[in-house]
Scaffold this motif. Structure first.
Motif, PDB file in Angstrom:
ATOM      1  N   TRP A 538       0.836  -1.203   0.000  1.00 39.20           N
ATOM      2  CA  TRP A 538       0.000   0.000   0.000  1.00 39.20           C
ATOM      3  C   TRP A 538       0.874   1.257   0.000  1.00 39.20           C
ATOM      4  CZ3 TRP A 538      -0.810   4.427   2.678  1.00 39.20           C
ATOM      5  CH2 TRP A 538      -1.940   5.177   2.249  1.00 39.20           C
ATOM      6  N   ARG A 539       0.532   2.170  -0.885  1.00 38.90           N
ATOM      7  CA  ARG A 539       1.226   3.471  -0.892  1.00 38.90           C
ATOM      8  C   ARG A 539       0.180   4.557  -1.060  1.00 38.90           C
ATOM      9  NH1 ARG A 539       4.048   0.855  -5.062  1.00 38.90           N
ATOM     10  NH2 ARG A 539       6.122   0.114  -4.481  1.00 38.90           N
ATOM     11  N   ALA A 540       0.387   5.703  -0.398  1.00 40.94           N
ATOM     12  CA  ALA A 540      -0.583   6.788  -0.535  1.00 40.94           C
ATOM     13  C   ALA A 540      -0.558   7.317  -1.977  1.00 40.94           C
ATOM     14  CB  ALA A 540      -0.266   7.914   0.446  1.00 40.94           C
ATOM     15  N   ASP A 541       0.637   7.380  -2.538  1.00 40.06           N
ATOM     16  CA  ASP A 541       0.767   7.905  -3.899  1.00 40.06           C
ATOM     17  C   ASP A 541       1.703   6.976  -4.645  1.00 40.06           C
ATOM     18  OD1 ASP A 541       1.430   9.105  -6.197  1.00 40.06           O
ATOM     19  OD2 ASP A 541       2.028  11.039  -5.295  1.00 40.06           O
ATOM     20  N   GLU A 542       1.110   6.108  -5.446  1.00 41.96           N
ATOM     21  CA  GLU A 542       1.864   5.023  -6.071  1.00 41.96           C
ATOM     22  C   GLU A 542       3.128   5.493  -6.780  1.00 41.96           C
ATOM     23  OE1 GLU A 542       0.715   1.770  -7.951  1.00 41.96           O
ATOM     24  OE2 GLU A 542      -0.666   1.168  -6.351  1.00 41.96           O
ATOM     25  N   SER A 543       2.943   6.396  -7.743  1.00 41.18           N
ATOM     26  CA  SER A 543       4.086   6.747  -8.588  1.00 41.18           C
ATOM     27  C   SER A 543       5.167   7.436  -7.768  1.00 41.18           C
ATOM     28  CB  SER A 543       3.617   7.656  -9.727  1.00 41.18           C
ATOM     29  OG  SER A 543       2.895   8.738  -9.173  1.00 41.18           O
ATOM     30  N   ARG A 544       4.721   8.364  -6.899  1.00 40.90           N
ATOM     31  CA  ARG A 544       5.691   9.087  -6.103  1.00 40.90           C
ATOM     32  C   ARG A 544       6.434   8.131  -5.184  1.00 40.90           C
ATOM     33  NH1 ARG A 544       6.775  13.443  -2.107  1.00 40.90           N
ATOM     34  NH2 ARG A 544       6.136  11.969  -0.527  1.00 40.90           N
ATOM     35  N   GLY A 545       5.664   7.196  -4.574  1.00 43.85           N
ATOM     36  CA  GLY A 545       6.274   6.225  -3.646  1.00 43.85           C
ATOM     37  C   GLY A 545       7.354   5.441  -4.341  1.00 43.85           C
ATOM     38  N   ARG A 546       7.004   4.933  -5.550  1.00 44.50           N
ATOM     39  CA  ARG A 546       7.981   4.100  -6.238  1.00 44.50           C
ATOM     40  C   ARG A 546       9.179   4.940  -6.677  1.00 44.50           C
ATOM     41  NH1 ARG A 546       4.905   2.062  -9.963  1.00 44.50           N
ATOM     42  NH2 ARG A 546       3.982   0.522  -8.610  1.00 44.50           N
ATOM     43  N   ALA A 547       8.836   6.157  -7.138  1.00 46.95           N
ATOM     44  CA  ALA A 547       9.910   7.018  -7.618  1.00 46.95           C
ATOM     45  C   ALA A 547      10.919   7.317  -6.527  1.00 46.95           C
ATOM     46  CB  ALA A 547       9.319   8.321  -8.146  1.00 46.95           C
ATOM     47  N   THR A 548      10.454   7.359  -5.274  1.00 51.26           N
ATOM     48  CA  THR A 548      11.392   7.668  -4.190  1.00 51.26           C
ATOM     49  C   THR A 548      11.980   6.392  -3.601  1.00 51.26           C
ATOM     50  OG1 THR A 548       9.506   7.797  -2.738  1.00 51.26           O
ATOM     51  CG2 THR A 548      10.406   9.883  -3.550  1.00 51.26           C
ATOM     52  N   GLY A 549      11.822   5.282  -4.293  1.00 50.65           N
ATOM     53  CA  GLY A 549      12.490   4.058  -3.853  1.00 50.65           C
ATOM     54  C   GLY A 549      11.692   3.223  -2.873  1.00 50.65           C
ATOM     55  N   GLY A 550      10.407   3.559  -2.689  1.00 48.38           N
ATOM     56  CA  GLY A 550       9.602   2.760  -1.740  1.00 48.38           C
ATOM     57  C   GLY A 550       9.050   1.522  -2.418  1.00 48.38           C
ATOM     58  N   THR A 551       8.907   0.452  -1.668  1.00 51.57           N
ATOM     59  CA  THR A 551       8.354  -0.777  -2.219  1.00 51.57           C
ATOM     60  C   THR A 551       6.915  -0.990  -1.769  1.00 51.57           C
ATOM     61  OG1 THR A 551       9.096  -2.041  -0.329  1.00 51.57           O
ATOM     62  CG2 THR A 551      10.589  -1.909  -2.210  1.00 51.57           C
ATOM     63  N   GLY A 552       6.495  -0.246  -0.758  1.00 49.46           N
ATOM     64  CA  GLY A 552       5.159  -0.469  -0.195  1.00 49.46           C
ATOM     65  C   GLY A 552       5.126  -1.650   0.759  1.00 49.46           C
ATOM     66  N   LEU A 553       6.309  -2.231   1.025  1.00 45.32           N
ATOM     67  CA  LEU A 553       6.362  -3.395   1.918  1.00 45.32           C
ATOM     68  C   LEU A 553       7.003  -3.058   3.250  1.00 45.32           C
ATOM     69  CD1 LEU A 553       7.508  -6.167  -0.585  1.00 45.32           C
ATOM     70  CD2 LEU A 553       5.248  -5.857   0.414  1.00 45.32           C
ATOM     71  N   GLY A 554       7.703  -1.896   3.296  1.00 46.38           N
ATOM     72  CA  GLY A 554       8.516  -1.557   4.469  1.00 46.38           C
ATOM     73  C   GLY A 554       7.753  -1.621   5.779  1.00 46.38           C
ATOM     74  N   LEU A 555       6.597  -0.955   5.857  1.00 49.19           N
ATOM     75  CA  LEU A 555       5.859  -0.919   7.128  1.00 49.19           C
ATOM     76  C   LEU A 555       5.257  -2.283   7.462  1.00 49.19           C
ATOM     77  CD1 LEU A 555       4.158   2.594   7.065  1.00 49.19           C
ATOM     78  CD2 LEU A 555       6.028   1.795   8.522  1.00 49.19           C
ATOM     79  N   ALA A 556       4.830  -3.006   6.396  1.00 47.73           N
ATOM     80  CA  ALA A 556       4.293  -4.349   6.650  1.00 47.73           C
ATOM     81  C   ALA A 556       5.352  -5.217   7.305  1.00 47.73           C
ATOM     82  CB  ALA A 556       3.818  -4.976   5.350  1.00 47.73           C
ATOM     83  N   ILE A 557       6.581  -5.137   6.750  1.00 49.07           N
ATOM     84  CA  ILE A 557       7.669  -5.941   7.322  1.00 49.07           C
ATOM     85  C   ILE A 557       8.008  -5.448   8.721  1.00 49.07           C
ATOM     86  CG2 ILE A 557      10.105  -6.513   7.065  1.00 49.07           C
ATOM     87  CD1 ILE A 557       9.597  -6.452   4.028  1.00 49.07           C
TER      88      ILE A 557
END
Ligand code: ADP
Length: 586
Positions: A538-557
């Motif tokens: 889950w990311r609040a803003d998909e493209s921005r999240g990915r662009a900044t190197g986020g995977t959307g898995l960090g908090l889940a892990i």
């Protein structure tokens, strides 16, 4: 889907359980019923025995006072009605004398007792004398003698009363008054009042006793002038002709001169003679039957008839059959949705859910889990595709000489490769969590060192982003945690915070006791999104999240890691103001 073998089927197990319960219930009920019935019958029999004895006593009393049975039908009828039993009297050759009512023939029945006041049933009376004391016959005192004895007894009683001895006058069946004392230790008083003076037989008694003596002597069959003297207590003394003459002259009591051995032998003759003497005064012996007016049985009996046995077996069988049918029906109803569920579980279609019971819950949970699994796979594919597409398009552009093969391209490719690696590491972590193989190795860990390490690592990023990174640890808290994993968690929180905080903002890592907080002055998270931040991908803003190197898995892990330590992680945020992520360790 394979069918479950019947041995392991839920229906079989359900059936076994309910048959067991049914059998136990039937057995318990049967046991209780027999116990109750047996107790009731025992009581009933005890009661009928007492009834029998009461009837026997009444009839003996009547027979002792009457020369025949002519006056007995009325009292017998009354007593029979009172007890609800049939009372029948028969002669010894089974001629009915009195019958309280109609009923089955008693010709061959066993009598309850033989009513004979001169031959008592000692088992029923509990006494020792076979002749009833109420059979008085010629010993019955005439009124004059009775009055004389009574006035004597009254005088004696008055004398005793004055000496402090209490008692009362009681008549024996023959009408002789006797004093019955109610105090103890009365011997002196008895002597002083001359009690016992009136115990000498009256003229009537003497006459009867003499006759009895003559009869006994006759019974003994001695023709040599032998005399038998009988005392009022019905003890016989055998005297020779000479002893009898002596006794008459000197008035010596017979018991002093009689020969004890001969006298003892006279006992049976005495009893026989007594019987002969009383016979004309008492009713003839009769067989007594106290029976059930309907069945003729003398006792209430408890036997299981054929019909009763059949009835019990039928009812038991019916209960068992009903149990089996109901259980099988219920069991199949229960198992049907489970089978359907098992069949759809492996397939692409979700199971059809009807009802609101536990099975429906299970079906929904399984559907949800299948949905998540599918979503996860497609998420992973999506996440992997984006960096790969980037790499491919840059490489193709370079091949076609549309882009220069320079340092910048290498840097871009490197960045995408890093993202891919990051993603794959996160996926590996998640897989380990899901497989249950993620292990943490806790050890005592100074929080201050940990916070320093994390802030040092991110100092460069913070400077680039123009964000101030601060550490604020109060005291020297020590937690028990896996250093590598906890650093991963806090590092992830700090890197999230730096990424979502605009230049000029502040990120603070603070710690006290077992709590570590990462606070930023960034964009914040909306209230509706806050619960989702710990979800996978889950990311609040998909493209921005990915662009900044986020995977959307960090908090889940992070959440899985903190929970593996036995701790909790939570987020609070105000949109536009900033967020706080709090890790609490046990
Ligand atoms: P990512 O790798 O994308 O950061 P995370 O699981 O770490 O994935 O975070 C999920 C999402 O939660 C982020 O994409 C972002 O939208 C939001 N988020 C996480 N931390 C913050 C924060 N400090 N401020 C605002 N939003 C945040």
């Amino acid at each position: 889907m394979n069918r479950v073998p019947w041995r392991h089927s839920l229906v079989t197990r359900l059936l076994a359980t309910s048959v067991l319960i049914a059998v136990a219930a039937i057995a318990a009920t049967a046991w209780l019923a027999t116990r109750t019935a047996t107790r009731a019958i025992t009581q009933e029999q005890g009661r009928s025995l007492t009834d029998d004895k009461g009837v026997y006593d009444m009839l003996v009393a009547y027979a002792a006072g009457h020369p025949d049975w002519s006056g007995a039908p009325e009292p017998i009828r009354l007593r029979a009605a009172e007890l609800g039993r049939r009372i029948t009297l028969m002669t010894e050759d089974r001629q009915v004398i009195i019958d309280s009512g109609p009923g089955p023939s008693l010709r061959t029945a066993r009598p309850s007792a033989v009513v004979d006041p001169l031959g008592l049933d000692l088992g029923l009376t509990g006494g020792t004398d076979r002749i009833d004391a109420r059979a008085v016959g010629p010993y019955l005192l005439p009124a004059a003698e009775r009055a004389a004895l009574r006035s004597g007894a009254r005088k004696t009683l008055n004398c005793l009363t004055e000496l402090g001895v209490s008692g009362r006058i009681v008549d024996t069946p023959s009408g002789r008054p006797t004093i019955e004392l109610t105090s103890t230790d009365t011997e002196g008083a008895m002597i002083r009042c001359g009690a016992g003076r009136d115990e000498n037989p009256t003229a009537t008694e003497q006459r009867a006793l003499r006759t009895l003596g003559t009869m006994t002597a006759g019974c003994l069959g001695r023709r040599d002038g032998t005399t038998v003297v009988v005392t009022p207590q019905f003890r016989a003394y055998v005297l020779s002709a000479k002893q009898a003459a002596d006794r008459r002259v000197a008035a010596i009591p017979a018991e002093q001169i009689a020969d004890p051995a001969t006298s003892a032998r006279a006992g049976s003759c005495l009893e026989k003679s007594r019987r002969t003497q009383l016979q004309p005064y008492v009713a003839p012996p009769a067989l007594l039957f106290v029976t059930d007016p309907d069945t003729g049985a003398d006792r209430t009996t408890f036997t299981l008839t054929r019909e009763n046995t059949i009835r019990i077996v039928t009812v038991t069988g019916a209960v068992l059959l009903a149990t089996i049918v109901v259980t099988v029906l219920a069991g199949r109803r229960l198992v049907r949705p489970l089978r359907a569920l098992a069949e759809t579980a492996g397939g692409p279609e979700p199971a059809v859910v009807t009802g609101r019971d536990e099975i429906a819950h299970l079906a929904r949970a399984l559907n949800a889990s299948a949905r998540q699994r599918r979503a996860m796979v497609s998420d992973v594919a999506h996440e992997l595709r984006t960096p790969l597409t980037n790499i491919r398009s840059w490489l193709e552009a370079a091949q076609d000489d549309l882009a220069p093969t320079d340092d910048q391209l290498v840097a871009l490719l490197h960045e995408e490769a890093m993202l891919l690696q990051h993603l794959i590491e996160d996926l590996a972590d998640l897989a380990a969590v899901d497989a249950g193989t993620l292990r943490v190795h806790p050890e005592p860990l100074p929080v201050r060192d940990l916070v320093d390490q994390v802030t040092d690592v991110h100092r460069g990023t913070a400077q680039t982003a123009g964000v101030r990174l601060e550490a604020d640890v109060s005291g020297d808290p020590i937690v028990s945690a896996d250093p590598v994993r906890l650093r991963q968690v806090i590092g992830n929180l700090v890197s999230n915070a730096l990424r979502h905080t605009p230049p000029g903002g502040v990120v603070t890592v603070s710690a006290h006791d077992h709590t570590i907080e990462v606070r930023d002055t960034g964009a914040g998270i909306s209230e509706e999104n806050l619960p989702k931040v710990f979800d996978r991908f889950w990311r609040a803003d998909e493209s921005r999240g990915r662009a900044t190197g986020g995977t959307g898995l960090g908090l889940a892990i992070s959440r899985q890691l903190v929970e593996a330590h036995g701790g909790t992680i939570s987020a609070a945020s105000t949109l536009g103001r900033g967020s706080v992520f709090t890790v609490r360790l046990p």
